[in-house]
Scaffold this active site. Structure first.
Site, PDB file in Angstrom:
ATOM      1  N   CYS A 227       0.863  -1.155   0.076  1.00  0.00           N
ATOM      2  CA  CYS A 227       0.040  -0.058  -0.076  1.00  0.00           C
ATOM      3  C   CYS A 227       0.834   1.278   0.212  1.00  0.00           C
ATOM      4  O   CYS A 227       2.120   1.090  -0.036  1.00  0.00           O
ATOM      5  CB  CYS A 227      -1.048  -0.014   1.224  1.00  0.00           C
ATOM      6  SG  CYS A 227      -0.034   0.087   2.893  1.00  0.00           S
TER       7      CYS A 227
ATOM      8  N   CYS B 145       3.329   1.751   2.857  1.00  0.00           N
ATOM      9  CA  CYS B 145       4.304   0.502   2.855  1.00  0.00           C
ATOM     10  C   CYS B 145       5.307   1.133   1.829  1.00  0.00           C
ATOM     11  O   CYS B 145       6.692   1.282   2.230  1.00  0.00           O
ATOM     12  CB  CYS B 145       3.943  -0.633   2.403  1.00  0.00           C
ATOM     13  SG  CYS B 145       2.597  -1.583   3.705  1.00  0.00           S
TER      14      CYS B 145
END
Length: 88
Positions: free
Chosen positions: A17, A20
């Protein structure tokens, strides 16, 4: 007796995501500032993430030790954690 090999290196745990990816970017910037060449593995497999006992991502793993989870660190925060854990 089976001995576990000590894990080396840096891992980002998370689904891939935006948070991240932001943590991975901070880690890359921190490494560049420290002038350290180190690969960063991005672990997206949930069972592998769970093996680190992390339930909240993104997480930063340095030499096999979870040093941060559940938040995006900035470059300076990552740099400090890397230095504290022997990467400098």
């Amino acid at each position: 007796m089976v001995r576990k090999k000590k894990e080396q290196g840096i891992k980002i745990l998370g689904s891939g995501c935006s948070k991240c990816l932001a943590l991975e970017k901070s880690a890359r910037e921190a490494l560049a500032e420290l002038n350290v060449e180190e690969n960063i593995d991005h672990i997206t497999d949930f069972s592998q993430i769970a093996s680190y006992r992390v339930m909240s991502t993104p997480a930063l793993v340095v030499n096999g030790k979870v040093v941060s989870y559940g938040k995006v660190l900035n470059k300076d925060e990552v740099k400090e954690l890397l230095e504290e854990n022997g990467i400098n």
